[in-house]
Design an enzyme around this catalytic site. Structure first.
Site, PDB file in Angstrom:
ATOM      1  N   ASP A 202       0.817  -1.215   0.000  1.00  0.00           N
ATOM      2  CA  ASP A 202       0.000   0.000   0.000  1.00  0.00           C
ATOM      3  C   ASP A 202       0.855   1.270   0.000  1.00  0.00           C
ATOM      4  O   ASP A 202       0.387   2.330  -0.398  1.00  0.00           O
ATOM      5  CB  ASP A 202      -0.924   0.003   1.224  1.00  0.00           C
ATOM      6  CG  ASP A 202      -1.923   1.149   1.181  1.00  0.00           C
ATOM      7  OD1 ASP A 202      -2.631   1.280   0.163  1.00  0.00           O
ATOM      8  OD2 ASP A 202      -1.997   1.911   2.156  1.00  0.00           O
ATOM      9  N   ARG A 203       2.117   1.158   0.439  1.00  0.00           N
ATOM     10  CA  ARG A 203       3.006   2.322   0.480  1.00  0.00           C
ATOM     11  C   ARG A 203       3.483   2.740  -0.908  1.00  0.00           C
ATOM     12  O   ARG A 203       3.927   3.872  -1.094  1.00  0.00           O
ATOM     13  CB  ARG A 203       4.223   2.036   1.365  1.00  0.00           C
ATOM     14  CG  ARG A 203       3.912   1.998   2.838  1.00  0.00           C
ATOM     15  CD  ARG A 203       3.520   3.356   3.350  1.00  0.00           C
ATOM     16  NE  ARG A 203       3.080   3.291   4.746  1.00  0.00           N
ATOM     17  CZ  ARG A 203       2.551   4.295   5.385  1.00  0.00           C
ATOM     18  NH1 ARG A 203       2.363   5.450   4.771  1.00  0.00           N
ATOM     19  NH2 ARG A 203       2.180   4.180   6.639  1.00  0.00           N
ATOM     20  N   LEU A 283      -7.805   6.469   1.135  1.00  0.00           N
ATOM     21  CA  LEU A 283      -7.876   7.485   0.085  1.00  0.00           C
ATOM     22  C   LEU A 283      -6.590   7.598  -0.724  1.00  0.00           C
ATOM     23  O   LEU A 283      -6.469   8.491  -1.560  1.00  0.00           O
ATOM     24  CB  LEU A 283      -8.203   8.853   0.714  1.00  0.00           C
ATOM     25  CG  LEU A 283      -9.589   8.967   1.365  1.00  0.00           C
ATOM     26  CD1 LEU A 283      -9.732  10.306   2.059  1.00  0.00           C
ATOM     27  CD2 LEU A 283     -10.693   8.782   0.322  1.00  0.00           C
ATOM     28  N   ARG A 284      -5.633   6.702  -0.462  1.00  0.00           N
ATOM     29  CA  ARG A 284      -4.371   6.783  -1.207  1.00  0.00           C
ATOM     30  C   ARG A 284      -4.604   6.600  -2.711  1.00  0.00           C
ATOM     31  O   ARG A 284      -3.934   7.229  -3.522  1.00  0.00           O
ATOM     32  CB  ARG A 284      -3.384   5.731  -0.705  1.00  0.00           C
ATOM     33  CG  ARG A 284      -2.647   6.158   0.548  1.00  0.00           C
ATOM     34  CD  ARG A 284      -1.309   5.443   0.674  1.00  0.00           C
ATOM     35  NE  ARG A 284      -0.661   5.818   1.915  1.00  0.00           N
ATOM     36  CZ  ARG A 284      -0.660   5.089   3.021  1.00  0.00           C
ATOM     37  NH1 ARG A 284      -1.298   3.936   3.028  1.00  0.00           N
ATOM     38  NH2 ARG A 284      -0.043   5.485   4.104  1.00  0.00           N
ATOM     39  N   GLY A 285      -5.528   5.737  -3.069  1.00  0.00           N
ATOM     40  CA  GLY A 285      -5.813   5.511  -4.482  1.00  0.00           C
ATOM     41  C   GLY A 285      -6.274   6.779  -5.176  1.00  0.00           C
ATOM     42  O   GLY A 285      -5.823   7.098  -6.280  1.00  0.00           O
TER      43      GLY A 285
END
Length: 345
Positions: A202-203, A283-285
């Site tokens: 995910d990073r 919300l990273r996407g």
């Protein structure tokens, strides 16, 4: 012996693998995208392509003599020593150096990654004797981990902490040293050899999946390119000098263009709709897709992001964020593009 520059295969000579090259270029244009993970078959040029990127990296201003590549303008990218000099009103000597690309080997120890404190010197002389590690060298640069899926869990935790906070802290016997460590994390590996921990996956801002080239003509071209490079590297590099220079100028131009690149609010809403419909966690996407779309538009020297720009990068930004479903018959890529066409129709 030939220098590193002479033995690095030129980026512009790499045949195919356009998604991988695009992801790397966009992260150079906007490091805040958050790096890229490149997974795929053995022998597909993953590490070769990443290391070739080093020749395209621009220069940056640093404080001379500072081992942490301190930015004299930004306190968040400045070591405590440089901060102290600024507070005292002393004039800093500024120099330029190439943005570093640091390799993190699988067998690296914690001390090699984080740095070490000379306890004896600290106790006897009363000074904090610190030997910087790879995280210090990678500040404001690129940290590359080949076979990242085989990296020791303890080192993965260290990378996650540094990536999340932008700082590296080393503590030994009650003595603590902290320095900035903001870097673009680039990893590569073969998924057959092991999966990445979800926290680490995910990073990474972007994900590029690389397959072996099937076209016989392209395969022959790759073999010939490599053979020519190994036989006469200086001659080979000289022929690629113009293409390398043009691409580097294009990247530099895109970096200048990026702050003025506009992403319309309606497009942002549709990007978030896709992320919501795909059930992407967090919300990273959304954030990464917005940044990557603007970086791509800047690379194309456009002021406004278009739907086509988003189409080019959305798979790179969301592929690794989808939840695995063993009963799913459609591939992740097809699922993303199918929903994209529905939302943007």
């Amino acid at each position: 012996m030939e220098s590193k520059k002479q033995t690095t295969f030129p980026f512009t000579s790499i045949v195919g693998q356009n998604t991988m090259k695009l992801a790397l270029i966009l992260n150079v244009i906007d490091p805040k995208i958050g790096g890229v993970i490149i997974m795929g078959d053995r022998g597909t040029g993953k590490s070769t392509t990443v290391r070739a990127l080093s020749d395209l990296l621009p220069e940056m201003e640093v404080v001379s003599g500072d081992p942490f590549n301190s930015d004299w303008k930004n306190p968040e990218l400045m070591s405590d020593y440089v901060k102290k000099l600024k507070q005292q009103g002393l004039k800093l000597k500024i120099s330029k150096k190439k943005i570093p690309m640091i390799d993190l080997p699988l067998g690296a120890t914690e001390d090699r990654v984080c740095g070490t404190i000379d306890i004896e010197k600290a106790l006897t002389e009363g000074v904090k004797a610190f030997e910087p590690g790879l995280l210090a060298q990678a500040n404001r640069g690129i940290l590359y981990v080949d076979e990242v899926n085989l990296l020791d869990d303890h080192l993965v935790d260290i990378l996650l902490d540094a990536a999340a906070s932008g700082w590296n802290t080393v503590e030994r016997e009650g003595i603590s040293i902290r320095h900035p460590s903001r870097f673009v994390l680039v990893g590569s590996g073969n998924p057959e050899e092991g999966e990445l921990r979800p926290q680490l996956l995910d990073r990474f801002g972007m994900h590029a999946y690389i397959k072996t080239i099937k076209n016989p003509n392209l395969r022959v071209k790759v073999v010939e390119q490599r053979a020519n490079f190994e036989a006469q590297s200086k001659v080979f590099l000289k022929k690629q000098l113009l293409q390398q220079s043009l691409l580097k100028k294009r990247i530099l131009k895109a970096q200048v263009f990026l702050p003025t690149t506009n992403l319309d609010h309606n497009l942002k809403v549709k990007i978030s709709q896709i992320c919501a419909d795909l059930e992407v966690d967090g919300l990273r996407g959304d954030i990464v897709t917005n940044r990557a779309a603007r970086a791509f538009a800047a690379f194309e020297a456009r002021e406004n992001v278009t739907v086509k720009d988003i189409y080019q990068i959305i798979n790179l930004c969301l592929y690794h964020r989808l939840r695995k479903d063993p009963l799913e018959s459609i591939s992740f890529g097809d699922k993303i593009y199918k929903l994209f066409n529905k939302v943007f129709s």
